[in-house]
Scaffold this active site. Structure first.
Site, short mmCIF file in Angstrom:
data_model
loop_
_atom_site.label_atom_id
_atom_site.label_comp_id
_atom_site.label_asym_id
_atom_site.label_seq_id
_atom_site.Cartn_x
_atom_site.Cartn_y
_atom_site.Cartn_z
CG HIS A 3 0.50 -10.12 -3.49
ND1 HIS A 3 1.27 -9.10 -2.97
CD2 HIS A 3 -0.77 -9.91 -3.03
CE1 HIS A 3 0.50 -8.31 -2.23
NE2 HIS A 3 -0.73 -8.77 -2.25
N GLY A 21 1.81 -0.05 11.23
CA GLY A 21 2.88 0.52 10.39
C GLY A 21 4.19 0.67 11.14
CB THR A 81 -0.90 0.01 1.26
OG1 THR A 81 -1.46 -1.30 1.42
CG2 THR A 81 -2.00 1.03 1.16
#
Ligand code: A3P
Length: 332
Positions: A141, A298, A82
């Site tokens: 991926h 994160g 992301t």
């Protein structure tokens, strides 16, 4: 924006050569397992792929025609996809949208940079991608070995972001506990899930083969494959953003640097900034995963809150034996 070199933006013809029957036949020949959360996995060319994404992955493999100007973002799930999407979109489009009008304020990074298998080839076997403006940025991926041939053969570039396996495992586990794909399944406990992870039986696994595929490709041709680590982005985002921009063929000019553009892009794409935008707090992707679950903590090292010393020891030994003297290391 123009790349600072001859892009050779060649558009190849569109070919459609796979059929549903062939796919079903192939599927029957493959080994199947169940992931710890009940999702089906199939073993293809040595990798465990989510069955949900297998058909679109094959469609992409058969039909995707890369252009020299394309940028392909490759990742293991939960390794910083992301973040990398937001950064590369911002770098490539910085002359199209001023920072305060960037589409990232109203669209998720996943809407702006589609996955080949989860978006582009999800419903259509061979969609027409010719009208997407260059540079096209796609994510995947897929392991290096399973990428569409045209990605290998064209002059397009690949950026691989990698994350230490302990954080990747924890992030992945919490993501799929939150987004329960197989509603009826009773997820296995963390010990069993970790055991499967260490055996390489997990989506896109074995993780060491996924990472080494891109690592070795990077060593062989660093102009084709940029290999970056989540931890390095956390440590020094400015130099990593500069490196990514140069690799993409859109280096920052001295004037842009002096204007603070790198800091503006880094700030816009930071966890704090993106996770606080309404668009990333609500809604979902295809009704399958919640947008908000792409932003959890994160942080580097959150594994210390979930894994036992014995688990950590096991992974360290595994990494030592699998990565060997490849040169690929993580600070743990
Ligand atoms: P955690 O679960 O450890 O918090 P992916 O994007 O590949 O699905 O990876 C998701 C992981 O990246 C999650 O890790 C998420 O919080 C983190 N992440 C998402 N956006 C980020 C950003 N802008 N900066 C840093 N980390 C980010």
């Amino acid at each position: 924006m123009e790349r600072k070199e001859d892009p050779k933006c060649s558009c190849a013809e569109v070919v459609d050569d796979s059929s549903k029957d062939e796919f079903q036949e192939l599927l029957q020949t493959l080994e199947h397992r169940m992931n710890w959360d009940g999702q089906g996995l199939v073993k293809y060319k040595g990798f465990w792929l989510l069955q949900l994404l297998f058909r679109p992955s094959l469609s992409a493999h058969n039909n995707f025609r890369a252009k020299a100007t394309d940028v392909i973002l490759s990742t293991m799930p939960k390794s910083g996809t992301t973040w990398l999407k937001a950064l590369t979109f911002s770098i490539a489009n910085r002359n199209v949208f001023p920072i305060d009008q960037t589409p990232l304020l109203t669209s998720t990074p996943h809407m702006l940079v589609p996955f080949l298998e989860f978006d582009v080839y999800w419903e259509q076997e061979n969609p027409n991608l010719e009208n997407i403006p260059c540079p096209r940025i796609f994510a995947t991926h897929m392991p290096f070995e399973i990428l569409p041939d045209s990605i290998h053969e064209s002059d397009c570039r690949i950026i691989y972001i990698c994350r230490n396996p302990l954080d990747q495992f924890v992030s992945h586990r919490l993501f799929f506990l939150e987004n329960k794909i197989e509603k009826e399944a009773d997820p296995l406990d963390i010990d069993e899930a970790f055991n499967m992870f260490c055996q390489g039986i997990h989506p896109c696994g074995p993780f060491w083969d996924h990472m080494l595929g891109y690592w070795n490709a990077h060593l062989e041709n660093p102009r084709k494959v940029l290999f970056i680590k989540y931890e390095d982005l956390k440590e020094d985002i400015t130099s990593q953003v500069k490196k990514i921009a140069e690799f993409m063929g859109f280096p920052f000019s001295q004037e842009e640097e002096e204007q603070g553009l790198i800091d503006q892009i880094s700030g816009l794409c930071s966890f704090e900034s993106l996770s606080n935008l309404a668009v990333n707090k609500t809604g979902n992707l295809k009704g399958i995963v919640e947008n908000s679950t792409f932003f959890r903590k994160g942080q580097v090292g959150d594994w210390t809150n979930y894994l036992t010393p014995a688990m950590v020891e096991r992974i360290k030994k595994l990494m030592d034996s699998k990565f060997g003297n490849s040169g690929l290391t993580f600070k743990i």
